[in-house]
Design an enzyme around this catalytic site. Structure first.
Site, PDB file in Angstrom:
ATOM      1  N   ALA A  15      -1.571  -5.733  -6.914  1.00 36.38           N
ATOM      2  CA  ALA A  15      -2.422  -6.915  -6.684  1.00 36.38           C
ATOM      3  C   ALA A  15      -3.213  -6.842  -5.381  1.00 36.38           C
ATOM      4  CB  ALA A  15      -1.554  -8.178  -6.682  1.00 36.38           C
ATOM      5  N   SER A  16      -3.059  -5.764  -4.630  1.00 40.88           N
ATOM      6  CA  SER A  16      -3.688  -5.721  -3.296  1.00 40.88           C
ATOM      7  C   SER A  16      -5.071  -5.076  -3.307  1.00 40.88           C
ATOM      8  CB  SER A  16      -2.783  -4.952  -2.329  1.00 40.88           C
ATOM      9  OG  SER A  16      -2.566  -3.643  -2.833  1.00 40.88           O
ATOM     10  N   ARG A  17      -5.383  -4.334  -4.376  1.00 39.58           N
ATOM     11  CA  ARG A  17      -6.671  -3.622  -4.398  1.00 39.58           C
ATOM     12  C   ARG A  17      -7.265  -3.659  -5.802  1.00 39.58           C
ATOM     13  NH1 ARG A  17      -6.629   1.828  -3.675  1.00 39.58           N
ATOM     14  NH2 ARG A  17      -4.385   2.182  -3.680  1.00 39.58           N
ATOM     15  N   ASN A  92      -0.543  -4.058 -14.002  1.00 41.21           N
ATOM     16  CA  ASN A  92      -1.845  -3.487 -13.657  1.00 41.21           C
ATOM     17  C   ASN A  92      -1.732  -2.196 -12.844  1.00 41.21           C
ATOM     18  OD1 ASN A  92      -4.839  -3.595 -12.668  1.00 41.21           O
ATOM     19  ND2 ASN A  92      -3.590  -3.706 -10.802  1.00 41.21           N
ATOM     20  N   SER A 144      -6.170   2.040 -20.748  1.00 42.17           N
ATOM     21  CA  SER A 144      -7.416   2.768 -20.453  1.00 42.17           C
ATOM     22  C   SER A 144      -7.972   3.382 -21.726  1.00 42.17           C
ATOM     23  CB  SER A 144      -7.090   3.883 -19.447  1.00 42.17           C
ATOM     24  OG  SER A 144      -8.111   4.850 -19.441  1.00 42.17           O
ATOM     25  N   TYR A 157      -2.061  11.172 -17.561  1.00 44.33           N
ATOM     26  CA  TYR A 157      -2.583   9.793 -17.516  1.00 44.33           C
ATOM     27  C   TYR A 157      -2.784   9.240 -18.933  1.00 44.33           C
ATOM     28  CZ  TYR A 157      -5.763   5.966 -16.208  1.00 44.33           C
ATOM     29  OH  TYR A 157      -6.357   4.735 -16.043  1.00 44.33           O
ATOM     30  N   ALA A 159      -1.374  10.182 -21.722  1.00 43.45           N
ATOM     31  CA  ALA A 159      -0.077   9.977 -22.380  1.00 43.45           C
ATOM     32  C   ALA A 159       0.574   8.691 -21.872  1.00 43.45           C
ATOM     33  CB  ALA A 159       0.842  11.170 -22.128  1.00 43.45           C
ATOM     34  N   LYS A 161      -0.912   6.039 -20.703  1.00 45.05           N
ATOM     35  CA  LYS A 161      -1.663   4.868 -21.162  1.00 45.05           C
ATOM     36  C   LYS A 161      -1.462   4.645 -22.675  1.00 45.05           C
ATOM     37  CE  LYS A 161      -3.153   3.528 -17.254  1.00 45.05           C
ATOM     38  NZ  LYS A 161      -2.858   2.204 -16.746  1.00 45.05           N
ATOM     39  N   ILE A 190     -14.536   1.289 -13.974  1.00 50.48           N
ATOM     40  CA  ILE A 190     -14.667   0.092 -13.143  1.00 50.48           C
ATOM     41  C   ILE A 190     -14.761   0.535 -11.679  1.00 50.48           C
ATOM     42  CG2 ILE A 190     -13.642  -2.136 -12.519  1.00 50.48           C
ATOM     43  CD1 ILE A 190     -14.304  -1.927 -15.530  1.00 50.48           C
TER      44      ILE A 190
HETATM   45  P1  NAP Z   1      -6.664   1.052  -7.478  1.00 51.17           P
HETATM   46  O1  NAP Z   1      -7.921   0.473  -6.920  1.00 51.17           O
HETATM   47  O2  NAP Z   1      -6.309   2.462  -7.155  1.00 51.17           O
HETATM   48  O3  NAP Z   1      -5.428   0.092  -7.080  1.00 51.17           O
HETATM   49  C1  NAP Z   1      -4.141   0.414  -7.488  1.00 51.17           C
HETATM   50  C2  NAP Z   1      -3.160  -0.691  -7.103  1.00 51.17           C
HETATM   51  O4  NAP Z   1      -1.870  -0.337  -7.665  1.00 51.17           O
HETATM   52  C3  NAP Z   1      -2.945  -0.808  -5.601  1.00 51.17           C
HETATM   53  O5  NAP Z   1      -2.656  -2.157  -5.279  1.00 51.17           O
HETATM   54  C4  NAP Z   1      -1.690   0.048  -5.375  1.00 51.17           C
HETATM   55  O6  NAP Z   1      -0.945  -0.281  -4.198  1.00 51.17           O
HETATM   56  C5  NAP Z   1      -0.894  -0.291  -6.626  1.00 51.17           C
HETATM   57  N1  NAP Z   1       0.131   0.701  -6.953  1.00 51.17           N
HETATM   58  C6  NAP Z   1      -0.019   2.031  -7.146  1.00 51.17           C
HETATM   59  N2  NAP Z   1       1.176   2.605  -7.390  1.00 51.17           N
HETATM   60  C7  NAP Z   1       2.105   1.613  -7.354  1.00 51.17           C
HETATM   61  C8  NAP Z   1       3.519   1.563  -7.478  1.00 51.17           C
HETATM   62  N3  NAP Z   1       4.249   2.671  -7.712  1.00 51.17           N
HETATM   63  N4  NAP Z   1       4.143   0.372  -7.343  1.00 51.17           N
HETATM   64  C9  NAP Z   1       3.444  -0.761  -7.084  1.00 51.17           C
HETATM   65  N5  NAP Z   1       2.099  -0.787  -6.957  1.00 51.17           N
HETATM   66  C10 NAP Z   1       1.443   0.388  -7.070  1.00 51.17           C
HETATM   67  O7  NAP Z   1      -6.676   0.992  -9.082  1.00 51.17           O
HETATM   68  P2  NAP Z   1      -7.617   0.130 -10.077  1.00 51.17           P
HETATM   69  O8  NAP Z   1      -8.876   0.838 -10.303  1.00 51.17           O
HETATM   70  O9  NAP Z   1      -7.627  -1.277  -9.640  1.00 51.17           O
HETATM   71  O10 NAP Z   1      -6.766   0.299 -11.425  1.00 51.17           O
HETATM   72  C11 NAP Z   1      -5.845  -0.686 -11.869  1.00 51.17           C
HETATM   73  C12 NAP Z   1      -5.394  -0.338 -13.274  1.00 51.17           C
HETATM   74  O11 NAP Z   1      -6.536  -0.221 -14.128  1.00 51.17           O
HETATM   75  C13 NAP Z   1      -4.639   0.989 -13.383  1.00 51.17           C
HETATM   76  O12 NAP Z   1      -3.562   0.847 -14.277  1.00 51.17           O
HETATM   77  C14 NAP Z   1      -5.672   1.956 -13.955  1.00 51.17           C
HETATM   78  O13 NAP Z   1      -5.059   2.960 -14.723  1.00 51.17           O
HETATM   79  C15 NAP Z   1      -6.473   1.016 -14.828  1.00 51.17           C
HETATM   80  N6  NAP Z   1      -7.835   1.483 -15.092  1.00 51.17           N
HETATM   81  C16 NAP Z   1      -8.748   1.607 -14.077  1.00 51.17           C
HETATM   82  C17 NAP Z   1     -10.027   2.050 -14.367  1.00 51.17           C
HETATM   83  C18 NAP Z   1     -11.093   2.199 -13.307  1.00 51.17           C
HETATM   84  O14 NAP Z   1     -12.161   2.760 -13.617  1.00 51.17           O
HETATM   85  N7  NAP Z   1     -10.893   1.706 -12.107  1.00 51.17           N
HETATM   86  C19 NAP Z   1     -10.375   2.384 -15.696  1.00 51.17           C
HETATM   87  C20 NAP Z   1      -9.417   2.237 -16.703  1.00 51.17           C
HETATM   88  C21 NAP Z   1      -8.160   1.784 -16.385  1.00 51.17           C
HETATM   89  P3  NAP Z   1      -1.305   0.422  -2.778  1.00 51.17           P
HETATM   90  O15 NAP Z   1      -2.640  -0.157  -2.367  1.00 51.17           O
HETATM   91  O16 NAP Z   1      -0.208   0.005  -1.886  1.00 51.17           O
HETATM   92  O17 NAP Z   1      -1.383   1.883  -3.038  1.00 51.17           O
END
Ligand code: NAP
Length: 247
Positions: A15-17, A92, A144, A157, A159, A161, A190
């Site tokens: 939830a932080s990023r 998420n 995804s 990744y 697998a 998802k 995104i």
């Molecule tokens: P992001 O910007 O990299 O943020 C990831 C978040 O997950 C951060 O808050 C991170 O915490 C947290 N996190 C990572 N590993 C963790 C763990 N072991 N335990 C608890 N928290 C953890 O990612 P995003 O782009 O927002 O993606 C979010 C989701 O959408 C993911 O599941 C990704 O597969 C999916 N997705 C993203 C895209 C895209 O294009 N962005 C496309 C398809 C699907 P820290 O900040 O502390 O590391």
């Protein structure tokens, strides 16, 4: 704020990023209390806390590695003690460690499966135990297009998802009679830190793949999540909602 989630308790991983942060902010705007977790980036977490100071103590943001069974059990014990139950879980948090499979170490494989799939299992298992007692709940798993399309360098990744989707469909059947719905949202490309590491050519190529010719915004994913978490989505379970510009 129209307060459509007033009084609801919402747990969000990552939830932080990025997308999780946008989801958390949308729920907060609608009156919910958000219990968010992150992996270890304290700078990003502190930034989020400062940005959300206006919601008082409706945002709880703590460090918890969702792939660690003991940490997740501790998180949910604290949640049960303070709130008794929760209304919504958004799985998420996700990571990627891209490499061609022939070159992929077992560590790259396991780390991605552990966070993306086992993390989803652990969080959902604890959430369901609380939701069953109140006979209500919404679980939304962020998956995804890689799950169904597959992308080069993303066997681990993809697998993980695809595994989330199977988990979603099975869990939806287990919980349907208890008014707990379980669905997936699949964002396309995104604009978040997740895409860091793409070079300029890749960005151009990926945008060409998207019929709308642009990357999506995290807020556009959040809107889909809030819909599935709403009362209006009561009859939708075991489904997948794509938010991908037509990919
Ligand atoms: P992001 O910007 O990299 O943020 C990831 C978040 O997950 C951060 O808050 C991170 O915490 C947290 N996190 C990572 N590993 C963790 C763990 N072991 N335990 C608890 N928290 C953890 O990612 P995003 O782009 O927002 O993606 C979010 C989701 O959408 C993911 O599941 C990704 O597969 C999916 N997705 C993203 C895209 C895209 O294009 N962005 C496309 C398809 C699907 P820290 O900040 O502390 O590391």
């Amino acid at each position: 704020m129209n307060g459509s989630f007033n009084g609801q308790k919402v747990v969000i991983s990552g939830a932080s990023r990025g997308i999780g942060r946008a989801i958390a902010r949308s729920f907060l705007k609608q009156g919910a209390t958000v219990i968010g977790v992150y992996a270890g980036n304290e700078v990003a977490a502190e930034k989020m806390r400062l940005e959300c100071q206006d919601v008082g103590d409706r945002l709880r943001l703590s460090r918890c590695d969702i792939s660690d069974p003991a940490q997740v059990a501790e998180l949910f014990q604290a949640i049960e003690e303070e709130f008794s139950s929760i209304d919504v879980l958004v799985n998420n948090a996700g990571i990627r460690r891209d490499k061609l499979m022939a070159l992929m170490d077992i560590e790259d494989w396991q780390q991605v499966i552990n966070v993306n799939l086992t993390g989803t299992f652990l969080m959902a298992k604890h959430a369901v135990l609380l939701m069953l007692k109140q006979k209500y709940g919404r679980i939304i798993n962020i998956t995804s297009p890689a799950a169904s399309l597959g992308f080069q360098g993303q066997t681990n990744y993809s697998a993980s998802k695809a595994g989330q989707m199977g988990l979603t469909r099975s869990l939806a059947k287990e919980t349907a009679r208890k008014k707990i719905t379980v669905n997936c949202v699949a964002p396309g490309f995104i604009d978040t830190d997740f895409l860091d590491g793409l070079d300029e050519n890749q960005v151009v190529e990926y945008k060409k793949m998207v019929p709308m010719r642009r990357f999506g915004r995290a807020e556009e994913v959040a809107a889909a999540v809030l819909f599935l978490a709403s009362a209006d989505a009561a009859y939708i379970t075991g489904s997948l909602l794509n938010v991908n510009g037509g990919l």
